[in-house]
Design a protein around this motif. Structure first.
Motif, short mmCIF file in Angstrom:
data_model
loop_
_atom_site.label_atom_id
_atom_site.label_comp_id
_atom_site.label_asym_id
_atom_site.label_seq_id
_atom_site.Cartn_x
_atom_site.Cartn_y
_atom_site.Cartn_z
N ARG A 30 0.87 -1.18 0.00
CA ARG A 30 0.00 0.00 0.00
C ARG A 30 0.90 1.22 0.00
O ARG A 30 1.83 1.32 0.81
N LEU A 31 0.65 2.15 -0.90
CA LEU A 31 1.48 3.35 -1.04
C LEU A 31 0.61 4.60 -0.99
O LEU A 31 -0.49 4.62 -1.56
N SER A 32 1.11 5.63 -0.37
CA SER A 32 0.47 6.95 -0.44
C SER A 32 0.91 7.60 -1.75
O SER A 32 1.89 7.16 -2.37
N PRO A 33 0.22 8.65 -2.19
CA PRO A 33 0.68 9.36 -3.41
C PRO A 33 2.13 9.83 -3.31
O PRO A 33 2.89 9.71 -4.27
N ASP A 34 2.54 10.32 -2.14
CA ASP A 34 3.93 10.77 -1.98
C ASP A 34 4.91 9.61 -2.07
O ASP A 34 6.00 9.74 -2.64
N GLU A 35 4.55 8.46 -1.51
CA GLU A 35 5.43 7.29 -1.59
C GLU A 35 5.53 6.78 -3.02
O GLU A 35 6.60 6.36 -3.46
N PHE A 36 4.42 6.83 -3.75
CA PHE A 36 4.45 6.43 -5.16
C PHE A 36 5.36 7.36 -5.96
O PHE A 36 6.17 6.90 -6.78
N GLU A 37 5.25 8.66 -5.71
CA GLU A 37 6.11 9.64 -6.39
C GLU A 37 7.58 9.35 -6.09
O GLU A 37 8.43 9.43 -6.98
N ALA A 38 7.90 9.03 -4.84
CA ALA A 38 9.28 8.73 -4.46
C ALA A 38 9.78 7.48 -5.17
O ALA A 38 10.94 7.43 -5.63
N MET A 39 8.92 6.48 -5.31
CA MET A 39 9.29 5.26 -6.02
C MET A 39 9.57 5.57 -7.50
O MET A 39 10.56 5.08 -8.07
N ALA A 40 8.73 6.38 -8.10
CA ALA A 40 8.93 6.76 -9.51
C ALA A 40 10.23 7.54 -9.68
O ALA A 40 10.97 7.33 -10.64
N GLU A 41 10.51 8.43 -8.74
CA GLU A 41 11.74 9.23 -8.80
C GLU A 41 12.97 8.35 -8.68
O GLU A 41 13.99 8.59 -9.34
N ALA A 42 12.89 7.30 -7.87
CA ALA A 42 14.02 6.40 -7.66
C ALA A 42 14.37 5.61 -8.92
O ALA A 42 15.50 5.16 -9.07
N GLU A 43 13.40 5.44 -9.82
CA GLU A 43 13.67 4.72 -11.08
C GLU A 43 13.45 5.64 -12.27
O GLU A 43 12.89 5.25 -13.29
N SER A 44 13.94 6.87 -12.16
CA SER A 44 13.67 7.90 -13.17
C SER A 44 14.23 7.54 -14.55
O SER A 44 13.63 7.89 -15.57
N ALA A 45 15.35 6.84 -14.62
CA ALA A 45 15.90 6.46 -15.92
C ALA A 45 14.94 5.52 -16.64
O ALA A 45 14.67 5.67 -17.84
N ALA A 46 14.40 4.56 -15.90
CA ALA A 46 13.45 3.60 -16.50
C ALA A 46 12.15 4.29 -16.88
O ALA A 46 11.58 3.99 -17.95
N THR A 47 11.66 5.21 -16.04
CA THR A 47 10.40 5.87 -16.36
C THR A 47 10.55 6.79 -17.57
O THR A 47 9.63 6.91 -18.38
N SER A 48 11.72 7.41 -17.72
CA SER A 48 11.95 8.27 -18.90
C SER A 48 11.95 7.46 -20.18
O SER A 48 11.35 7.85 -21.18
N LYS A 49 12.63 6.33 -20.16
CA LYS A 49 12.65 5.44 -21.32
C LYS A 49 11.25 4.94 -21.64
O LYS A 49 10.81 4.92 -22.79
N PHE A 50 10.54 4.53 -20.59
CA PHE A 50 9.18 4.02 -20.77
C PHE A 50 8.27 5.08 -21.38
O PHE A 50 7.43 4.76 -22.23
N GLU A 51 8.41 6.33 -20.93
CA GLU A 51 7.55 7.40 -21.44
C GLU A 51 7.62 7.52 -22.96
O GLU A 51 6.60 7.68 -23.63
N GLU A 52 8.83 7.43 -23.51
CA GLU A 52 8.98 7.51 -24.96
C GLU A 52 8.29 6.33 -25.65
O GLU A 52 7.61 6.51 -26.67
N ILE A 53 8.44 5.15 -25.10
CA ILE A 53 7.80 3.96 -25.68
C ILE A 53 6.29 4.07 -25.58
O ILE A 53 5.56 3.79 -26.54
N PHE A 54 5.80 4.50 -24.43
CA PHE A 54 4.37 4.66 -24.22
C PHE A 54 3.77 5.60 -25.28
O PHE A 54 2.72 5.31 -25.86
N HIS A 55 4.43 6.72 -25.54
CA HIS A 55 3.87 7.68 -26.50
C HIS A 55 3.98 7.18 -27.94
O HIS A 55 3.11 7.49 -28.76
N ARG A 56 4.97 6.37 -28.23
CA ARG A 56 5.01 5.75 -29.56
C ARG A 56 3.85 4.78 -29.73
O ARG A 56 3.20 4.74 -30.78
N VAL A 57 3.57 4.00 -28.68
CA VAL A 57 2.44 3.06 -28.71
C VAL A 57 1.13 3.82 -28.87
O VAL A 57 0.30 3.50 -29.72
#
Length: 199
Positions: A74-101
Motif C-alpha cells: 500500500r502506497l500513499s501518493p507521496d510514496e508512489f512519487e518517491a518510487m517513480a523518482e528512484a527509477e527515473s531512468a526507466a520511467t523516462s525510457k518508458f515514457e517515450e515507448i508509451f507515447h510511440r504506442v
C-alpha cells in the motif's frame, strides 16, 4: 475568470485506453517476461484502483512494477512519487515507448481511439455553459486531446499538453496573458498532487 481544465479524469475517462497503451508499452520494455497480450483480471483491477497516482506518463512504468512485483504493497501518493523518482531512468525510457504506442493506436484507428476515451456523462451537455476563456492543461499529448475534443465538437481557447511545461507555470502564463491575478485562474484536476502544486 479563466478556466483551466485537466483532461484525463476530468473531461475524458481514459483509464481503459491508458491501461491498454501502458500494458503494451510495458511488455515492449520487458519482452523477457513473456507477459500475456491481455492483462490478467487482477492486474486490470489493481490498475483501475491505482491509476489516479500517475501524473506524467512515465509513471505508468512504476505503476506496472508495483502491480506485478509487489501488488500487496500500500502506497500513499507521496510514496508512489518517491518510487517513480528512484527509477527515473526507466520511467523516462518508458515514457517515450508509451507515447510511440499511443501515437500508433491513434493514427491507425482514430475512431477506435476516440471510443476508448469517452467523455464523462454530462460533459458535452454543460460544455457551452462553462466559463470562458477555457483551456485544457494536461499531461496528455496535444494531438490526442485535440482529436477527442473535435470528435465531440468541444471547443477550447487552447491546449497545453505534454511538453508544454509544468501545470503551475502554465497557469501563471495564462494569468499574465490576460492580465489577471493568479486567483482568477480556476484550475480543475483529478490528482491531488497537481492541485497542491498549483496552489
Amino acid at each position: 475568470m479563466i478556466l483551466a481544465l485537466d483532461f484525463d479524469g476530468v473531461i475524458c475517462d481514459s483509464v481503459r485506453e491508458c491501461l491498454d497503451a501502458s500494458c503494451r508499452a510495458y511488455r515492449s520494455c520487458h519482452p523477457e517476461e513473456s507477459l500475456p497480450e491481455q492483462p490478467m483480471a487482477s492486474w486490470s483491477a489493481a490498475f483501475l484502483e491505482r491509476r489516479g497516482m500517475v501524473r506524467p506518463s512515465g509513471h505508468y512504468y512504476t505503476l506496472w512494477q508495483w502491480i506485478l512485483r509487489r501488488p500487496e504493497l500500500r502506497l500513499s501518493p507521496d510514496e508512489f512519487e518517491a518510487m517513480a523518482e528512484a527509477e527515473s531512468a526507466a520511467t523516462s525510457k518508458f515514457e517515450e515507448i508509451f507515447h510511440r504506442v499511443r501515437d500508433k493506436m491513434r493514427v491507425l484507428s482514430p475512431q477506435a481511439f476516440v471510443l476508448a476515451n469517452p467523455l464523462y456523462p454530462g460533459v458535452a451537455e454543460v460544455w457551452s455553459q462553462l466559463v470562458t476563456p477555457r483551456y485544457v492543461v494536461t499531461a496528455k499529448d496535444e494531438p490526442s486531446v485535440r482529436l477527442i475534443l473535435e470528435a465531440h465538437q468541444l471547443t477550447v481557447d487552447g491546449i497545453y499538453g505534454r511538453g508544454s511545461g509544468s501545470k503551475p507555470s502554465t497557469l501563471r502564463l495564462l494569468a499574465a496573458r490576460y492580465g489577471v491575478s493568479i486567483q482568477d485562474v480556476l484550475f480543475v484536476d483529478d490528482n491531488a498532487l497537481h492541485v497542491a502544486d498549483a496552489a
